[in-house]
Design a protein around this motif. Structure first.
Motif, PDB file in Angstrom:
ATOM      1  N   ALA A  49       0.639  -1.291  -0.011  1.00  0.00           N
ATOM      2  CA  ALA A  49       0.053  -0.119  -0.013  1.00  0.00           C
ATOM      3  C   ALA A  49       0.909   1.272  -0.081  1.00  0.00           C
ATOM      4  O   ALA A  49       0.423   2.100  -0.746  1.00  0.00           O
ATOM      5  N   LEU A  50       2.052   1.127   0.804  1.00  0.00           N
ATOM      6  CA  LEU A  50       2.735   2.379   0.864  1.00  0.00           C
ATOM      7  C   LEU A  50       3.447   2.702  -0.664  1.00  0.00           C
ATOM      8  O   LEU A  50       3.815   3.685  -0.667  1.00  0.00           O
ATOM      9  N   VAL A  51       3.994   1.516  -1.192  1.00  0.00           N
ATOM     10  CA  VAL A  51       4.544   1.760  -2.441  1.00  0.00           C
ATOM     11  C   VAL A  51       3.438   2.338  -3.519  1.00  0.00           C
ATOM     12  O   VAL A  51       3.776   3.253  -4.271  1.00  0.00           O
ATOM     13  N   GLN A  52       2.265   1.773  -3.633  1.00  0.00           N
ATOM     14  CA  GLN A  52       1.310   2.633  -4.224  1.00  0.00           C
ATOM     15  C   GLN A  52       1.183   3.866  -3.987  1.00  0.00           C
ATOM     16  O   GLN A  52       0.841   4.687  -5.151  1.00  0.00           O
ATOM     17  N   LEU A  53       1.096   4.480  -2.831  1.00  0.00           N
ATOM     18  CA  LEU A  53       1.061   5.703  -2.472  1.00  0.00           C
ATOM     19  C   LEU A  53       2.149   6.635  -2.934  1.00  0.00           C
ATOM     20  O   LEU A  53       1.937   7.562  -3.251  1.00  0.00           O
ATOM     21  N   SER A  54       3.200   5.990  -2.760  1.00  0.00           N
ATOM     22  CA  SER A  54       4.513   6.678  -3.133  1.00  0.00           C
ATOM     23  C   SER A  54       4.691   6.818  -4.635  1.00  0.00           C
ATOM     24  O   SER A  54       4.851   8.010  -5.173  1.00  0.00           O
ATOM     25  N   LEU A  55       4.164   5.906  -5.315  1.00  0.00           N
ATOM     26  CA  LEU A  55       4.011   5.901  -7.089  1.00  0.00           C
ATOM     27  C   LEU A  55       3.102   7.189  -7.299  1.00  0.00           C
ATOM     28  O   LEU A  55       3.375   7.902  -8.242  1.00  0.00           O
ATOM     29  N   VAL A  56       1.847   7.086  -6.701  1.00  0.00           N
ATOM     30  CA  VAL A  56       0.767   7.850  -6.921  1.00  0.00           C
ATOM     31  C   VAL A  56       1.402   9.472  -6.827  1.00  0.00           C
ATOM     32  O   VAL A  56       1.159  10.348  -7.600  1.00  0.00           O
ATOM     33  N   PHE A  57       2.050   9.671  -5.520  1.00  0.00           N
ATOM     34  CA  PHE A  57       2.516  10.891  -5.111  1.00  0.00           C
ATOM     35  C   PHE A  57       3.663  11.578  -5.891  1.00  0.00           C
ATOM     36  O   PHE A  57       3.488  12.697  -6.319  1.00  0.00           O
ATOM     37  N   ILE A  58       4.677  10.641  -6.351  1.00  0.00           N
ATOM     38  CA  ILE A  58       5.702  11.300  -7.142  1.00  0.00           C
ATOM     39  C   ILE A  58       5.186  11.655  -8.631  1.00  0.00           C
ATOM     40  O   ILE A  58       5.564  12.471  -9.128  1.00  0.00           O
ATOM     41  N   HIS A  59       4.267  10.893  -9.086  1.00  0.00           N
ATOM     42  CA  HIS A  59       3.599  11.080 -10.503  1.00  0.00           C
ATOM     43  C   HIS A  59       2.629  12.204 -10.279  1.00  0.00           C
ATOM     44  O   HIS A  59       2.052  12.439 -11.475  1.00  0.00           O
ATOM     45  N   ARG A  60       2.034  12.534  -9.413  1.00  0.00           N
ATOM     46  CA  ARG A  60       1.102  13.517  -9.326  1.00  0.00           C
ATOM     47  C   ARG A  60      -0.141  13.109  -9.972  1.00  0.00           C
ATOM     48  O   ARG A  60      -0.679  13.914 -10.681  1.00  0.00           O
ATOM     49  N   ASP A  61      -0.614  11.800  -9.796  1.00  0.00           N
ATOM     50  CA  ASP A  61      -1.828  11.387 -10.420  1.00  0.00           C
ATOM     51  C   ASP A  61      -3.199  12.010 -10.076  1.00  0.00           C
ATOM     52  O   ASP A  61      -3.845  11.832 -10.644  1.00  0.00           O
ATOM     53  N   VAL A  62      -2.973  12.144  -8.748  1.00  0.00           N
ATOM     54  CA  VAL A  62      -4.346  13.031  -8.155  1.00  0.00           C
ATOM     55  C   VAL A  62      -4.382  14.233  -8.931  1.00  0.00           C
ATOM     56  O   VAL A  62      -5.830  14.429  -9.307  1.00  0.00           O
ATOM     57  N   SER A  63      -3.695  15.037  -9.074  1.00  0.00           N
ATOM     58  CA  SER A  63      -3.847  16.415  -9.789  1.00  0.00           C
ATOM     59  C   SER A  63      -4.139  16.361 -11.456  1.00  0.00           C
ATOM     60  O   SER A  63      -4.374  17.150 -12.027  1.00  0.00           O
ATOM     61  N   ARG A  64      -3.802  15.156 -11.702  1.00  0.00           N
ATOM     62  CA  ARG A  64      -3.562  15.117 -13.215  1.00  0.00           C
ATOM     63  C   ARG A  64      -5.036  14.089 -13.970  1.00  0.00           C
ATOM     64  O   ARG A  64      -5.045  14.258 -15.177  1.00  0.00           O
ATOM     65  N   ASP A  65      -5.789  13.880 -13.058  1.00  0.00           N
ATOM     66  CA  ASP A  65      -7.247  13.208 -13.345  1.00  0.00           C
ATOM     67  C   ASP A  65      -6.980  12.143 -14.203  1.00  0.00           C
ATOM     68  O   ASP A  65      -7.554  12.057 -15.324  1.00  0.00           O
ATOM     69  N   ARG A  66      -6.431  11.111 -13.642  1.00  0.00           N
ATOM     70  CA  ARG A  66      -6.211   9.804 -14.215  1.00  0.00           C
ATOM     71  C   ARG A  66      -7.098   8.603 -13.198  1.00  0.00           C
ATOM     72  O   ARG A  66      -6.409   7.877 -12.526  1.00  0.00           O
ATOM     73  N   PRO A  67      -8.271   8.644 -13.519  1.00  0.00           N
ATOM     74  CA  PRO A  67      -9.038   7.695 -12.555  1.00  0.00           C
ATOM     75  C   PRO A  67      -8.611   6.285 -12.716  1.00  0.00           C
ATOM     76  O   PRO A  67      -8.567   5.385 -11.857  1.00  0.00           O
ATOM     77  N   LEU A  68      -8.345   5.791 -14.085  1.00  0.00           N
ATOM     78  CA  LEU A  68      -8.124   4.504 -14.267  1.00  0.00           C
ATOM     79  C   LEU A  68      -6.509   3.957 -13.769  1.00  0.00           C
ATOM     80  O   LEU A  68      -6.492   2.927 -12.906  1.00  0.00           O
ATOM     81  N   VAL A  69      -5.824   4.714 -13.940  1.00  0.00           N
ATOM     82  CA  VAL A  69      -4.447   4.487 -13.072  1.00  0.00           C
ATOM     83  C   VAL A  69      -4.511   4.472 -11.532  1.00  0.00           C
ATOM     84  O   VAL A  69      -4.011   3.677 -10.875  1.00  0.00           O
TER      85      VAL A  69
END
Length: 443
Positions: A49-69
């Motif tokens: 779970a922490l690995v998933q959070l770190s990848l999302v945080f580094i790639h800034r997927d929350v602010s880029r609107d990528r729901p599938l990812v």
């Protein structure tokens, strides 16, 4: 363009270790060992779970609107998707001319005291690959020290209690050890690239080999010492672990409060003050987890804009390894004193000697790396041999008694000598005067 081999190695270790953990937890469930099953699952799924959070945080997927990812990350499939994306970018790079490129300036390693600055064009594909490599490197460190290290300690502890090493458990422990060593290796490479970001750094195979041997000996001996100690003194295991962990967790915060610097606000623009605090706590949590098992090459500095201490501090390195060696020796001594019948067929003195020599071998490979194989050793203000020599001189100076005490002792000795001389001279005079008195009395 460089082949993304580090991404592939990170993914293989991540998938193999997770699959082995699930299989082993199933074996524990079949044998009726529910406690070992849940602990194995905990140390496998929490770092996932922490690995998933770190990848999302580094790639800034929350602010880029990528729901599938984001959905795939929730399903714990984030690393697989990222790896597919990396190799898609790699194999399609160069087929289409990129409209935009950025120019980076890097300095070469100094030769004869002169360092030349070079310019390099970096396309969008290469920039994306660089971001992916950095993300997977950080994910490997998280996986190693928040998952693989506790998992290896747990499985070795179970082997000692049950006095049995099954094939599934041995394979799992080998994978966990490889994951920890690889995470420590990536931590060393990250430290080099962060500290010497202005230079074009290339790490040679000899440096990789030295780091691998250094970390292998260090982590294997540390885990073995903790398991041996916890197998005979269970009640003292938690205090030892908590003192180590919270000591390293609060150390960066204590330095930050002593510096009286303002609270860092430039980590991520989208984060609030509470979010920034959570990120900093997670960073120091990872820092403490690394230092529990080995020396953290990346030193956290919360009052720095990059949150990393870029100076080379030999004193801190020396103090860490000296204290860790003393702690390992003390824990082994406690194990030797209180060992139980399960170690009846173990040559305890030989095992203690082997573990201490193994830790010394780790220090030896570390010295070889910093003295001969470090890619930026020409940029050191002082070599590690000079740094260690100055550290030992400083420690000898601390252990040396104050000068005033020495002078006082000398004065006391001198006064005692003069008193003895004065008393002896009076005795001689009295002895010389006695014959005169006897003659006069006879007269």
């Amino acid at each position: 363009m460089k082949f993304p081999g580090s991404v592939l190695v990170s993914l293989v270790l991540f998938v193999a270790e997770t699959a082995a953990a699930l299989c082993l937890s199933g074996a524990y469930r079949a044998a009726g060992d529910r406690m070992w099953q849940w602990l194995t699952l905990l140390f496998a799924l929490l770092p996932c779970a922490l690995v998933q959070l770190s990848l999302v945080f580094i790639h800034r997927d929350v602010s880029r609107d990528r729901p599938l990812v984001l959905l795939l990350h929730l399903l714990q499939l984030g690393p697989l998707v990222r790896c597919v994306e990396v190799f898609y970018i790699y194999f399609h790079a160069g087929r289409v001319e990129e409209p935009y490129v950025s120019i980076t300036k890097k300095r070469q390693m100094p030769k004869d005291g002169y360092s030349e600055e070079i310019e390099k064009e970096v396309g969008q594909a290469e920039g994306k690959l660089c971001t992916h490599r950095s993300a997977f490197s950080r994910a490997s460190v998280i996986q190693a020290f928040l998952g693989s290290a506790p998992q290896l300690t747990l499985q070795l502890y179970i082997c000692v209690l049950q006095q049995e090493i099954t094939a599934a458990r041995s394979v799992f422990m080998v994978l966990s050890l490889l994951s920890i060593v690889y995470g420590a290796l990536r931590c060393n490479i990250l430290a080099i690239k962060i500290k010497y970001d202005d230079y074009d750094v290339s790490v040679k195979p000899a440096a990789y080999l030295c780091i691998f041997m250094w970390r292998s000996f260090e982590i294997a001996t540390r885990v073995t010492v903790l398991v041996l100690f916890s197998s005979v003194l269970q009640i003292w295991t938690l205090p030892v672990v908590l003192v180590n962990f919270f000591g390293f967790f609060f150390y960066p915060w204590i330095l930050f409060w002593q510096s009286k610097s303002p609270f860092p606000e430039n980590i991520e623009k989208a984060l609030s003050r509470v979010g920034t605090t959570i990120v900093l706590c997670l960073l120091t949590f990872l820092y403490a987890g690394i230092n529990m098992f080995c020396w953290s090459a990346v030193q956290v500095k919360l009052n720095d804009p990059d949150l990393i201490n870029k100076s080379q501090n030999w004193y801190r390195l020396t103090v860490y390894y000296m204290l860790r060696f003393v702690e390992n020796a003390f824990l082994l001594l406690m194990w030797y004193i209180y060992k139980t019948d399960i170690y009846l067929y173990v040559c305890a003195p030989l095992l203690v000697l082997q573990l201490l020599i193994g830790y010394c071998m780790a220090v030896l490979f570390m010295l070889v790396f910093y003295q001969f194989c470090h890619p930026c050793k020409k940029l050191f203000s002082s070599s590690i041999s000079e740094g260690l020599l100055s550290c030992f001189k400083f420690l000898c100076f601390i252990c040396k008694p104050p000068k005033s005490t020495i002078l006082t002792d000398k004065a006391e000795v001198k006064s005692e000598n003069t008193d003895e001389a004065w008393s002896s001279s009076k005795t001689i005079d009295s002895q010389k005067g006695n014959p005169h008195q006897s003659v006069s009395s006879n007269a």
